[in-house]
Design a protein around this motif. Structure first.
Motif, PDB file in Angstrom:
ATOM      1  N   GLY A  15     -15.199 -11.735  21.156  1.00 35.28           N
ATOM      2  CA  GLY A  15     -14.535 -11.109  22.290  1.00 35.28           C
ATOM      3  C   GLY A  15     -14.783 -11.861  23.586  1.00 35.28           C
ATOM      4  N   ARG A  16     -14.087 -11.456  24.605  1.00 30.21           N
ATOM      5  CA  ARG A  16     -14.276 -12.082  25.908  1.00 30.21           C
ATOM      6  C   ARG A  16     -15.417 -11.391  26.646  1.00 30.21           C
ATOM      7  NH1 ARG A  16     -10.402 -15.637  26.748  1.00 30.21           N
ATOM      8  NH2 ARG A  16      -8.460 -15.471  25.598  1.00 30.21           N
ATOM      9  N   PRO A  17     -16.185 -12.131  27.468  1.00 28.72           N
ATOM     10  CA  PRO A  17     -15.946 -13.513  27.889  1.00 28.72           C
ATOM     11  C   PRO A  17     -16.624 -14.568  27.021  1.00 28.72           C
ATOM     12  CG  PRO A  17     -17.708 -12.608  29.189  1.00 28.72           C
ATOM     13  CD  PRO A  17     -17.272 -11.498  28.255  1.00 28.72           C
ATOM     14  N   LEU A  18     -17.274 -14.151  25.911  1.00 28.63           N
ATOM     15  CA  LEU A  18     -17.995 -15.128  25.109  1.00 28.63           C
ATOM     16  C   LEU A  18     -17.061 -16.125  24.433  1.00 28.63           C
ATOM     17  CD1 LEU A  18     -20.731 -12.871  23.434  1.00 28.63           C
ATOM     18  CD2 LEU A  18     -21.015 -14.503  25.301  1.00 28.63           C
ATOM     19  N   CYS A  19     -15.863 -15.676  24.027  1.00 30.00           N
ATOM     20  CA  CYS A  19     -14.895 -16.563  23.386  1.00 30.00           C
ATOM     21  C   CYS A  19     -13.890 -17.084  24.409  1.00 30.00           C
ATOM     22  CB  CYS A  19     -14.154 -15.831  22.263  1.00 30.00           C
ATOM     23  SG  CYS A  19     -15.105 -15.674  20.738  1.00 30.00           S
ATOM     24  N   GLN A  20     -13.663 -18.389  24.408  1.00 27.39           N
ATOM     25  CA  GLN A  20     -12.693 -19.020  25.290  1.00 27.39           C
ATOM     26  C   GLN A  20     -11.507 -19.529  24.472  1.00 27.39           C
ATOM     27  OE1 GLN A  20     -13.070 -19.348  28.841  1.00 27.39           O
ATOM     28  NE2 GLN A  20     -14.660 -17.848  28.385  1.00 27.39           N
ATOM     29  N   GLY A  21     -10.291 -19.409  25.012  1.00 29.15           N
ATOM     30  CA  GLY A  21      -9.090 -19.833  24.305  1.00 29.15           C
ATOM     31  C   GLY A  21      -8.371 -18.607  23.747  1.00 29.15           C
ATOM     32  N   PRO A  22      -7.350 -18.817  22.920  1.00 31.02           N
ATOM     33  CA  PRO A  22      -6.843 -20.126  22.492  1.00 31.02           C
ATOM     34  C   PRO A  22      -5.981 -20.771  23.562  1.00 31.02           C
ATOM     35  CG  PRO A  22      -5.540 -18.375  21.495  1.00 31.02           C
ATOM     36  CD  PRO A  22      -6.632 -17.697  22.266  1.00 31.02           C
ATOM     37  N   TRP A  23      -5.900 -22.092  23.479  1.00 29.80           N
ATOM     38  CA  TRP A  23      -5.092 -22.856  24.402  1.00 29.80           C
ATOM     39  C   TRP A  23      -3.769 -23.230  23.753  1.00 29.80           C
ATOM     40  CZ3 TRP A  23     -10.257 -23.568  23.363  1.00 29.80           C
ATOM     41  CH2 TRP A  23     -11.135 -23.276  24.418  1.00 29.80           C
ATOM     42  N   PRO A  24      -2.731 -23.517  24.524  1.00 29.25           N
ATOM     43  CA  PRO A  24      -1.476 -23.989  23.935  1.00 29.25           C
ATOM     44  C   PRO A  24      -1.701 -25.278  23.141  1.00 29.25           C
ATOM     45  CG  PRO A  24      -1.198 -23.428  26.256  1.00 29.25           C
ATOM     46  CD  PRO A  24      -2.670 -23.393  25.990  1.00 29.25           C
ATOM     47  N   VAL A  25      -0.823 -25.526  22.187  1.00 29.64           N
ATOM     48  CA  VAL A  25      -0.961 -26.711  21.337  1.00 29.64           C
ATOM     49  C   VAL A  25      -1.059 -27.979  22.183  1.00 29.64           C
ATOM     50  CG1 VAL A  25       0.186 -28.123  19.583  1.00 29.64           C
ATOM     51  CG2 VAL A  25       0.229 -25.634  19.404  1.00 29.64           C
ATOM     52  N   ALA A  26      -0.297 -28.042  23.255  1.00 31.55           N
ATOM     53  CA  ALA A  26      -0.237 -29.258  24.070  1.00 31.55           C
ATOM     54  C   ALA A  26      -1.533 -29.554  24.803  1.00 31.55           C
ATOM     55  CB  ALA A  26       0.903 -29.156  25.083  1.00 31.55           C
ATOM     56  N   THR A  27      -2.450 -28.576  24.895  1.00 28.71           N
ATOM     57  CA  THR A  27      -3.705 -28.802  25.614  1.00 28.71           C
ATOM     58  C   THR A  27      -4.934 -28.492  24.768  1.00 28.71           C
ATOM     59  OG1 THR A  27      -3.673 -26.548  26.535  1.00 28.71           O
ATOM     60  CG2 THR A  27      -2.630 -28.308  27.844  1.00 28.71           C
ATOM     61  N   SER A  28      -4.761 -28.114  23.514  1.00 26.58           N
ATOM     62  CA  SER A  28      -5.888 -27.725  22.669  1.00 26.58           C
ATOM     63  C   SER A  28      -6.433 -28.936  21.912  1.00 26.58           C
ATOM     64  CB  SER A  28      -5.453 -26.649  21.672  1.00 26.58           C
ATOM     65  OG  SER A  28      -6.544 -26.243  20.864  1.00 26.58           O
ATOM     66  N   PRO A  29      -7.701 -29.287  22.091  1.00 28.07           N
ATOM     67  CA  PRO A  29      -8.238 -30.477  21.415  1.00 28.07           C
ATOM     68  C   PRO A  29      -8.417 -30.291  19.910  1.00 28.07           C
ATOM     69  CG  PRO A  29      -9.979 -29.341  22.582  1.00 28.07           C
ATOM     70  CD  PRO A  29      -8.695 -28.655  22.959  1.00 28.07           C
ATOM     71  N   LEU A  30      -8.576 -29.041  19.484  1.00 25.12           N
ATOM     72  CA  LEU A  30      -8.688 -28.739  18.059  1.00 25.12           C
ATOM     73  C   LEU A  30      -7.608 -27.742  17.671  1.00 25.12           C
ATOM     74  CD1 LEU A  30     -12.572 -28.314  17.658  1.00 25.12           C
ATOM     75  CD2 LEU A  30     -11.211 -30.322  17.095  1.00 25.12           C
ATOM     76  N   LEU A  31      -7.149 -27.842  16.443  1.00 27.26           N
ATOM     77  CA  LEU A  31      -6.125 -26.945  15.913  1.00 27.26           C
ATOM     78  C   LEU A  31      -6.479 -26.579  14.487  1.00 27.26           C
ATOM     79  CD1 LEU A  31      -2.971 -28.985  17.055  1.00 27.26           C
ATOM     80  CD2 LEU A  31      -3.774 -26.850  18.106  1.00 27.26           C
ATOM     81  N   LEU A  32      -5.786 -25.560  13.973  1.00 27.79           N
ATOM     82  CA  LEU A  32      -5.925 -25.183  12.570  1.00 27.79           C
ATOM     83  C   LEU A  32      -4.580 -25.351  11.862  1.00 27.79           C
ATOM     84  CD1 LEU A  32      -8.066 -22.026  13.197  1.00 27.79           C
ATOM     85  CD2 LEU A  32      -8.737 -23.786  11.555  1.00 27.79           C
ATOM     86  N   ASN A  33      -4.584 -26.091  10.765  1.00 23.30           N
ATOM     87  CA  ASN A  33      -3.415 -26.148   9.904  1.00 23.30           C
ATOM     88  C   ASN A  33      -3.496 -25.003   8.900  1.00 23.30           C
ATOM     89  OD1 ASN A  33      -2.807 -28.506  11.232  1.00 23.30           O
ATOM     90  ND2 ASN A  33      -2.594 -29.754   9.391  1.00 23.30           N
ATOM     91  N   HIS A  34      -2.467 -24.170   8.886  1.00 25.85           N
ATOM     92  CA  HIS A  34      -2.433 -22.982   8.023  1.00 25.85           C
ATOM     93  C   HIS A  34      -1.341 -23.197   6.971  1.00 25.85           C
ATOM     94  CE1 HIS A  34      -1.751 -18.324   7.736  1.00 25.85           C
ATOM     95  NE2 HIS A  34      -2.319 -18.825   6.657  1.00 25.85           N
ATOM     96  N   TYR A  35      -1.731 -23.211   5.680  1.00 22.21           N
ATOM     97  CA  TYR A  35      -0.811 -23.554   4.597  1.00 22.21           C
ATOM     98  C   TYR A  35      -0.400 -22.313   3.807  1.00 22.21           C
ATOM     99  CZ  TYR A  35      -2.035 -28.367   5.611  1.00 22.21           C
ATOM    100  OH  TYR A  35      -2.218 -29.571   6.244  1.00 22.21           O
ATOM    101  N   LEU A  36       0.920 -22.086   3.745  1.00 21.24           N
ATOM    102  CA  LEU A  36       1.428 -20.982   2.951  1.00 21.24           C
ATOM    103  C   LEU A  36       1.221 -21.239   1.470  1.00 21.24           C
ATOM    104  CD1 LEU A  36       3.018 -18.338   2.579  1.00 21.24           C
ATOM    105  CD2 LEU A  36       5.138 -19.677   2.763  1.00 21.24           C
ATOM    106  N   GLY A  37       1.394 -22.460   1.032  1.00 20.69           N
ATOM    107  CA  GLY A  37       1.252 -22.792  -0.380  1.00 20.69           C
ATOM    108  C   GLY A  37       2.543 -22.572  -1.152  1.00 20.69           C
TER     109      GLY A  37
END
Length: 413
Positions: free
Chosen positions: A323-345
C-alpha cells in the motif's frame, strides 16, 4: 539391438550420462524379452502395466539425477542468496510453466530463494522439476497447513461478507495470506528483494528507455538496481516497494509467428521447446492497469514485519503489496525502467487449467481474455534474447536438462 554402450557412430565413447541411459534401456529390453519368452505372449502386446511403466520412468530419472552431477555443473550468478531475489508463488497445476519461469528468473534476477505453495485443488506437485535446482536455489514447498491455521475459511466467511462467490473470495484471501507468510519467511532469511507475481509473468528491464543495457548478463536486473545510485539517471525512487505494469502477450497471427520462429537463428533443439517467452511475441498495445510489485526487504521499516501474530490481519494485497506510501508506482510504460510480460498461453493450456480454476469457465471467458486490453497486438521481442544467453552461460548440455520439460505439451495429464 546392440546393447554395448561403446558402440556408437564414431569411435569415441559415449558421455557417462548417455552410457547410463543406454544401459538402462538395454536392461529394459532384456527384461521385456524375458517376460515375453516366459509368458508366451506376442511381442506387440502390452508388456508393462501403466504402473510398471511409470516406475521405470522414475527409475530412469533417478539414475540420470544420481549420476549426471548436474548440480555440480549449474553455473551460479555472482550474487549470494541474501543479495539476490526471493519469490513467492502460489500454483495450481502449473508445472508446464514453472520450468521456464524458474530458469528465466534464475538467470535474470537472479532468483536464489523460492517458496512454492500448492492450491488445495492441485493434482500436481513440482518436486521432481524443482529438485534439479536444489543446490543453487533454496526452495521451500508448502501445503495449505504450512501457512494457514485450521478452519481458516470459516473465519474468512465471518469476517468478509461479499457479493463474490465464496470460492473466489477464499482464493483471494488465501493468496494474500500466503504472500504475508512468505514475505516473513524470506525476511527471516535476510533476502534482499522479493517478487510477488504469478508464474505466467516475467520481470524484465524496459530496454526502450534503459538503452544499451546488457540484458544477456546473468543477474542483470540486480546489477541494474544495485548500480542505479551511481548512474547519471536515477530510474527508481528510494522506496520499500515498487510497482510495475504488465504487458499482455497473446496468441496472435500464428502463421507469421511460426514462420518467424523457423527463420530465427535459435538452435534447433531450442526451437522444439514450447517456451512461452519465445513463441508468443505479440502483445496488446495498452498495458494492464493493475501492476505487480517488488518488495525491497532491507528498506522496510521493522514495524511493518514485526509483531504480526494475527494471520487474518490483511496487511498486503496482490496488486499493491504494502500500500501507499510504502509502494511507489506503477509508472507508464514509457517511463518505467522495469516491466512485467504477462503471457496468456495456449488455448489447450487454458482448457487444462479450466478443470480446476473457476475463473476459466468456458470458451467465452477465453475469448474475453484473448481480447483483454485495448489496441491491436504489436510485435515485441524485447526479452527473447534470454534463452541464447542462458544456454551460453550454462552450456548446451546443462541447459537441455534444466529446460527439458518446459512449456505446454499436448500429452499433459
Amino acid at each position: 539391438m546392440i546393447c554395448s554402450p561403446f558402440v556408437t557412430r564414431s569411435t569415441a565413447p559415449l558421455k557417462p550420462l548417455a552410457t547410463l541411459v543406454t544401459m538402462f534401456l538395454c536392461l529394459t529390453n532384456i527384461l521385456i524379452a524375458i517376460r515375453v519368452n516366459h509368458a508366451g505372449v506376442d511381442e506387440n502386446s502390452s508388456i508393462f502395466t501403466k504402473e510398471e511403466f511409470a516406475i521405470s520412468q522414475r527409475q530412469l530419472r533417478h539414475t540420470i539425477d544420481e549420476h549426471s552431477n548436474l548440480s555440480n555443473t549449474i553455473q551460479t550468478p555472482p550474487f549470494t542468496p541474501q543479495e539476490s531475489f526471493g519469490a513467492c508463488a502460489l500454483v495450481l497445476n502449473q508445472n508446464h510453466r514453472l520450468t521456464e519461469w524458474i530458469a528465466y528468473h534464475y538467470f535474470a534476477l537472479p532468483l536464489r530463494t523460492l517458496v512454492i505453495a500448492y492450491d488445495p485443488k492441485s493434482t500436481q506437485r513440482a518436486t521432481d522439476l524443482l529438485h534439479r535446482w536444489k543446490d543453487v536455489i533454496d526452495i521451500i514447498e508448502w501445503e495449505e497447513d504450512d501457512y494457514l491455521p485450521a478452519n481458516w475459511t470459516e473465519v474468512v466467511k465471518r469476517q468478509n461478507p461479499s457479493d463474490k462467490p465464496i470460492e473466489r473470495l477464499i482464493h483471494e484471501h488465501r493468496q494474500v495470506y500466503f504472500m504475508q507468510q512468505c514475505t516473513l519467511t524470506l525476511a527471516a532469511k535476510n533476502v534482499s528483494r522479493v517478487i510477488h507475481h504469478d508464474v505466467d509473468e516475467y520481470l524484465r528491464i524496459n530496454t526502450d528507455i534503459v538503452k544499451g543495457y546488457d540484458t544477456t548478463r546473468p543477474g542483470h536486473i540486480s546489477y541494474f538496481l544495485n548500480h542505479q545510485n551511481t548512474s547519471k539517471i536515477r530510474w527508481l525512487p528510494n522506496a520499500s516497494c515498487w510497482l510495475f505494469v504488465r504487458l499482455y502477450f497473446i496468441p496472435w497471427n500464428t502463421a507469421t509467428a511460426e514462420r518467424d520462429r523457423q527463420n530465427r537463428d535459435d538452435s534447433s533443439w531450442i526451437r522444439s521447446f514450447p517456451l512461452e517467452t519465445l513463441n508468443y511475441r505479440y502483445r496488446k498495445t495498452r498495458a494492464q492497469q493493475t501492476g505487480k510489485g517488488i518488495i525491497h526487504l532491507s528498506h522496510l521499516p521493522t514495524t511493518v514485519l514485526a509483531n504480526r501474530e494475527n494471520i487474518f490481519e490483511k496487511w498486503m494485497s496482490v496488486h499493491n503489496p504494502l500500500g501507499r506510501p510504502l509502494c511507489q508506482g506503477p509508472w507508464p510504460v514509457a517511463t518505467s525502467p522495469l516491466l512485467l510480460n504477462h503471457y496468456l498461453g495456449s488455448y489447450e493450456a487454458y482448457k487444462f487449467a479450466a478443470q480446476w480454476d473457476p475463473r476459466f469457465r468456458n470458451d467465452s471467458e477465453w475469448e474475453r481474455r484473448l481480447g483483454r486490453g485495448k489496441g491491436e497486438p504489436v510485435a515485441d521481442e524485447s526479452m527473447t534474447n534470454w534463452v541464447d544467453a542462458f544456454v551460453k552461460w550454462q552450456s548446451e548440455d546443462v541447459a537441455r536438462v534444466l529446460l527439458s520439460d518446459a512449456g505446454w505439451r499436448q500429452n499433459e495429464p
